[in-house]
Design a protein around this motif. Structure first.
Motif, PDB file in Angstrom:
ATOM      1  N   ALA A   1       0.843  -1.201   0.000  1.00 21.03           N
ATOM      2  CA  ALA A   1       0.000   0.000   0.000  1.00 21.03           C
ATOM      3  C   ALA A   1       0.879   1.251   0.000  1.00 21.03           C
ATOM      4  N   ILE A   2       0.359   2.324  -0.582  1.00 19.51           N
ATOM      5  CA  ILE A   2       1.084   3.590  -0.632  1.00 19.51           C
ATOM      6  C   ILE A   2       0.179   4.712  -0.133  1.00 19.51           C
ATOM      7  N   VAL A   3       0.697   5.459   0.826  1.00 18.00           N
ATOM      8  CA  VAL A   3       0.048   6.671   1.325  1.00 18.00           C
ATOM      9  C   VAL A   3       0.866   7.847   0.826  1.00 18.00           C
TER      10      VAL A   3
ATOM     11  N   LYS B   1      -4.783   8.283   1.956  1.00 16.32           N
ATOM     12  CA  LYS B   1      -4.499   9.419   2.833  1.00 16.32           C
ATOM     13  C   LYS B   1      -4.392   9.025   4.302  1.00 16.32           C
ATOM     14  N   GLU B   2      -4.738   7.789   4.623  1.00 15.44           N
ATOM     15  CA  GLU B   2      -4.596   7.279   5.980  1.00 15.44           C
ATOM     16  C   GLU B   2      -3.764   6.002   5.948  1.00 15.44           C
TER      17      GLU B   2
ATOM     18  N   TRP C   1       4.014   2.219   2.378  1.00 14.06           N
ATOM     19  CA  TRP C   1       5.015   3.257   2.123  1.00 14.06           C
ATOM     20  C   TRP C   1       4.330   4.611   2.220  1.00 14.06           C
ATOM     21  N   ILE C   2       4.911   5.525   2.990  1.00 14.85           N
ATOM     22  CA  ILE C   2       4.344   6.854   3.194  1.00 14.85           C
ATOM     23  C   ILE C   2       5.262   7.875   2.525  1.00 14.85           C
ATOM     24  N   ILE C   3       4.689   8.680   1.643  1.00 13.08           N
ATOM     25  CA  ILE C   3       5.491   9.536   0.774  1.00 13.08           C
ATOM     26  C   ILE C   3       5.049  10.993   0.885  1.00 13.08           C
ATOM     27  N   ASP C   4       6.008  11.877   1.070  1.00 13.62           N
ATOM     28  CA  ASP C   4       5.785  13.307   0.867  1.00 13.62           C
ATOM     29  C   ASP C   4       6.813  13.758  -0.163  1.00 13.62           C
ATOM     30  N   PRO C   5       6.378  14.039  -1.396  1.00 11.97           N
ATOM     31  CA  PRO C   5       7.347  14.356  -2.455  1.00 11.97           C
ATOM     32  C   PRO C   5       8.116  15.645  -2.214  1.00 11.97           C
TER      33      PRO C   5
ATOM     34  N   PRO D   1      -1.708  16.042  12.679  1.00 18.47           N
ATOM     35  CA  PRO D   1      -0.803  16.108  11.533  1.00 18.47           C
ATOM     36  C   PRO D   1      -1.118  15.045  10.482  1.00 18.47           C
ATOM     37  N   ASN D   2      -0.684  15.302   9.265  1.00 18.92           N
ATOM     38  CA  ASN D   2      -0.771  14.301   8.209  1.00 18.92           C
ATOM     39  C   ASN D   2       0.376  13.304   8.347  1.00 18.92           C
ATOM     40  N   PRO D   3       0.147  12.049   7.990  1.00 18.76           N
ATOM     41  CA  PRO D   3       1.221  11.056   8.140  1.00 18.76           C
ATOM     42  C   PRO D   3       2.448  11.360   7.292  1.00 18.76           C
ATOM     43  N   TRP D   4       2.246  11.927   6.095  1.00 20.51           N
ATOM     44  CA  TRP D   4       3.400  12.194   5.229  1.00 20.51           C
ATOM     45  C   TRP D   4       4.276  13.324   5.770  1.00 20.51           C
TER      46      TRP D   4
END
Length: 268
Positions: A65-67, A75-76, A84-88, A210-213
């Motif tokens: 899964a990708i967040v 988004k959760e 995998w949690i991504i903030d580009p 907060p957001n996870p990313w």
């Protein structure tokens, strides 16, 4: 190589690949769009960077899964399985202003527990990573600061309060400046958490959800570096928590007290 080690290496490689895409747009003439409000901005560099990170992850883990912050990714964070949690680009407001404090963030999570993280900051030349053994800045293991006197602390308000919550922002800032030696604000939560992990900052506070990313990778770094991360109530921080208070652990109650200054102004 264990699976955890493989995920650690991949987190760093994927974050690096995404950061290279983002860096191509930095300080160039790039179109800026807004999302939920005037300060919630996004660029095509955000989207392209996230796509590149996902491509690298999918090469080795096609079914995980990708967040992600952008596009239609989750988004959760699922409670079970590999994620995998991504903030580009964490710190897009800095990015669009030409301020070099931004990062591409990737975290690997298994059954709700972070196992590896990487925050790559190409404009600063810094790479923060964390695995099962510790936290590293540019490959060298780091730890939180050993300061114990709050009057020597430098503390940062981490996340963003929207215009209808500026009383909370002001109260948080006041709580910091009345308790600690100094205050900073950088506009990039992942770098701030990396700075707490590496000892450059002694604490960081927010009472918002907060957001996870924005947080998961950095919280793992703080903990692996010997620090403490809780919610606004002092309970261990999770992706469902309200508030994020991270510190070197030496005066965490004081850092919590600063974060709680905002509570009197919060609408229930």
């Amino acid at each position: 190589m264990t699976d955890t080690n493989a995920r650690f290496r991949l987190a760093k490689r994927a974050a690096t690949a995404g950061s290279e895409i983002a860096a191509e747009g930095f300080r160039n003439d790039i179109a800026v769009e807004t999302k939920s409000n005037k300060t919630d901005v996004v660029t095509e560099a955000d989207r392209q960077s996230q796509r590149r990170v996902i491509e690298v992850v999918r090469e080795e883990y096609p079914d995980d899964a990708i967040v992600g912050e952008e596009d239609d990714e989750l988004k959760e964070v699922p409670a079970e399985g590999d994620v995998w949690i991504i903030d580009p680009i964490d710190g897009t407001n800095n990015f669009v202003r030409g301020i070099p404090i931004w990062a591409t963030s990737v975290a690997a999570v298994r059954d709700g527990e972070t196992v590896a993280a990487a925050n790559v900051c190409p404009a600063l030349g810094d790479v923060y990573t964390a695995d099962a053994e510790g936290t590293y800045l540019n490959g060298e293991q780091v730890t939180v600061s050993d300061r114990t006197d709050p009057e020597t602390f430098t503390v940062c308000p981490t996340l963003w309060w929207d215009f209808d919550r500026r009383d909370e922002y002001a109260a948080t800032a006041r709580g910091i400046v009345e308790r600690f030696g100094d205050m900073r604000r950088f506009g990039c939560a992942q770098i701030v958490l990396g700075m707490v992990a590496s000892g450059a900052l002694d604490g960081t506070v927010a009472n918002v959800v907060p957001n996870p990313w924005d947080t998961v990778a950095g919280v793992h770094m703080v903990r692996q570096a010997g620090g403490q991360a809780t919610d606004i109530h002092g309970e261990p921080w999770t992706t469902g928590s309200r508030g994020l208070v991270a510190s070197n652990g030496e005066a965490h109650d004081e850092v919590l007290a600063a974060a709680r200054e905002a509570e009197a102004h919060r609408e229930t």
